[in-house]
Design an enzyme around this catalytic site. Structure first.
Site, PDB file in Angstrom:
ATOM      1  N   PRO A 144     -13.230  -7.128   3.463  1.00 32.18           N
ATOM      2  CG  PRO A 144     -13.890  -9.338   3.131  1.00 32.18           C
ATOM      3  CD  PRO A 144     -12.966  -8.490   3.918  1.00 32.18           C
ATOM      4  CD  GLU A 175     -10.536 -17.562   7.467  1.00 32.23           C
ATOM      5  OE1 GLU A 175      -9.800 -16.553   7.447  1.00 32.23           O
ATOM      6  OE2 GLU A 175     -10.314 -18.574   6.779  1.00 32.23           O
ATOM      7  NE  ARG A 233      -1.527   5.321 -11.854  1.00 30.63           N
ATOM      8  CZ  ARG A 233      -0.785   5.236 -12.964  1.00 30.63           C
ATOM      9  NH1 ARG A 233       0.191   4.388 -13.034  1.00 30.63           N
ATOM     10  NH2 ARG A 233      -1.047   5.997 -13.994  1.00 30.63           N
ATOM     11  CG  ASP A 280      -3.801   7.683 -14.149  1.00 33.82           C
ATOM     12  OD1 ASP A 280      -3.114   7.585 -15.178  1.00 33.82           O
ATOM     13  OD2 ASP A 280      -3.395   7.375 -13.015  1.00 33.82           O
TER      14      ASP A 280
HETATM   15 CL1  6GU Z   1      -9.467  -5.838   1.444  1.00 33.83          CL
HETATM   16  N1  6GU Z   1      -9.944  -8.378   1.882  1.00 33.83           N
HETATM   17  C1  6GU Z   1     -10.539  -9.556   1.612  1.00 33.83           C
HETATM   18  N2  6GU Z   1     -10.298 -10.584   2.389  1.00 33.83           N
HETATM   19  N3  6GU Z   1     -11.378  -9.716   0.599  1.00 33.83           N
HETATM   20  C2  6GU Z   1     -11.608  -8.654  -0.159  1.00 33.83           C
HETATM   21  C3  6GU Z   1     -11.025  -7.407   0.066  1.00 33.83           C
HETATM   22  C4  6GU Z   1     -10.178  -7.306   1.115  1.00 33.83           C
HETATM   23  N4  6GU Z   1     -11.452  -6.560  -0.868  1.00 33.83           N
HETATM   24  C5  6GU Z   1     -12.282  -7.255  -1.638  1.00 33.83           C
HETATM   25  N5  6GU Z   1     -12.382  -8.506  -1.225  1.00 33.83           N
END
Ligand code: 6GU
Length: 259
Positions: A105, A133, A171, A186
Site C-alpha cells: 500500500p 503488516e 493484455r 481500452d
Molecule cells: Cl499492493 N497491498 C496491500 N496489502 N494493500 C493494498 C495494495 C497492495 N494496494 C492497495 N492496497
C-alpha cells in the site's frame, strides 16, 4: 514476457490465470506465469518467513533473507551487500530488461501509464507479494525497482494485487488480445472512460438503445461515442475529465448540458 510471483500463499494462484485473455496468452506462449512459495528459500528449521518488528508494535514483518534469496534465484542476478544498496543490482536488472515489483500500500498507484511502461520495457517481472503488516524496508531499498499499490484501500496482502498487475500487463503484450488494436482503444489509454455499449434487443423493458447506434453512419456513431465517453468521464471521474485534452468547441458541447 515472464512473471514470477513470490508469495506465502502459492495455492492462491492455482487457477486464477487459467481464464480468458491470460489463459490464451499463456497457451500461445506469449507469457509465462509462475507462483513460488517464499518458504522454499528459508534455511531455518521452522521455515520462518516473518518476525516481530524492531521497535515494537503489532503484526509480523516479512524477513529480508528469504526474499533476497528468492529474487536472486529468480533473476539470476546477485544483489549487492554493500552500502550503495541496490544501485548496481538495479542497473544489471535494467540491462537485462528485468523488473522487481514490490506490491504494497506504500507503492506508487498503478495506472495505465505504469502498466504500459512495464509491459513495453520488461521481459521478466518478479512480483513480491507484501503482507499488510509490512516487509523489511531493506527489500524496498536494495531489491526492488518498482514499489506498486493498486489503490488507496487496504488489502491483507499483495496476492489480489498481483492478479490485477498480471492481468493489466498481459493484455498489453502484443498478440495477447484478439485484434492488435483493442488495447489502444481500452478505457484509460486516452485518459478517458470507455463509451457506453449496447447489444440486442434494441428495446428492453422500455429502455431504447440510442437511435444513432442502430443506423450505419460511422462518422455519426464515432462522434456520439466520443461525446458519450466525455460526458461519462465528466460525471464519474472529474479528475480525469479535468486532465483530458479537449478543444474549446468540444468542451462547450459537453459542458452546456447539465447531466
Ligand atoms: Cl499492493 N497491498 C496491500 N496489502 N494493500 C493494498 C495494495 C497492495 N494496494 C492497495 N492496497
Amino acid at each position: 514476457m515472464r512473471f514470477d510471483i513470490i508469495t506465502i500463499f502459492p495455492d492462491f494462484f492455482q487457477t486464477v490465470f487459467d481464464f480468458g485473455i491470460v489463459r490464451r496468452a499463456r497457451a500461445a506462449g506469449l507469457v509465462e506465469v509462475a507462483a513460488h512459495d517464499l518458504r522454499a528459500w528459508t534455511t531455518d528449521k521452522h521455515r520462518m518467513v516473518d518476525d516481530r518488528p524492531f521497535g515494537g508494535g503489532d503484526g509480523m514483518v516479512l524477513k529480508p533473507e528469504p526474499l533476497f534469496a528468492a529474487v536472486e534465484a529468480l533473476t539470476g542476478e546477485v544483489a549487492t551487500d554493500d552500502a550503495v544498496a541496490g544501485e548496481s543490482f538495479r542497473r544489471r536488472l535494467s540491462e537485462t530488461r528485468k523488473r522487481v515489483v514490490l506490491l504494497s500500500p506504500q507503492g506508487r498507484v498503478l495506472e495505465q501509464s505504469l502498466a504500459q511502461e512495464l509491459a513495453s520495457e520488461a521481459e521478466q517481472v518478479v512480483v513480491i507479494c507484501g503482507r499488510y503488516e509490512g516487509v523489511d524496508e531493506r527489500v524496498a531499498e536494495a531489491l526492488v525497482t518498482d514499489e506498486v499499490s493498486i489503490g488507496d484501500y487496504v488489502l491483507s496482502g499483495g496476492e489480489p494485487a498481483a492478479v490485477v498487475l498480471v492481468d493489466a500487463l498481459v493484455r498489453l503484450v502484443p498478440g495477447a488480445l484478439g485484434s492488435e488494436t483493442s488495447a489502444q482503444n481500452d478505457s484509460f489509454s486516452e485518459g478517458l472512460l470507455d463509451w457506453p455499449h449496447y447489444t440486442r434487443p434494441p428495446e428492453f423493458r422500455g429502455m431504447r438503445v440510442p437511435e444513432v447506434l442502430l443506423g450505419g453512419n460511422h462518422a455519426e456513431i464515432a462522434g456520439w461515442r466520443r461525446r458519450a465517453a466525455l460526458r461519462k468521464t465528466r460525471r464519474q471521474r472529474p479528475d480525469l475529465y479535468a486532465r483530458a485534452e479537449l478543444d474549446a468547441r468540444e468542451r462547450n458541447e459537453i459542458e452546456e448540458r447539465e447531466d
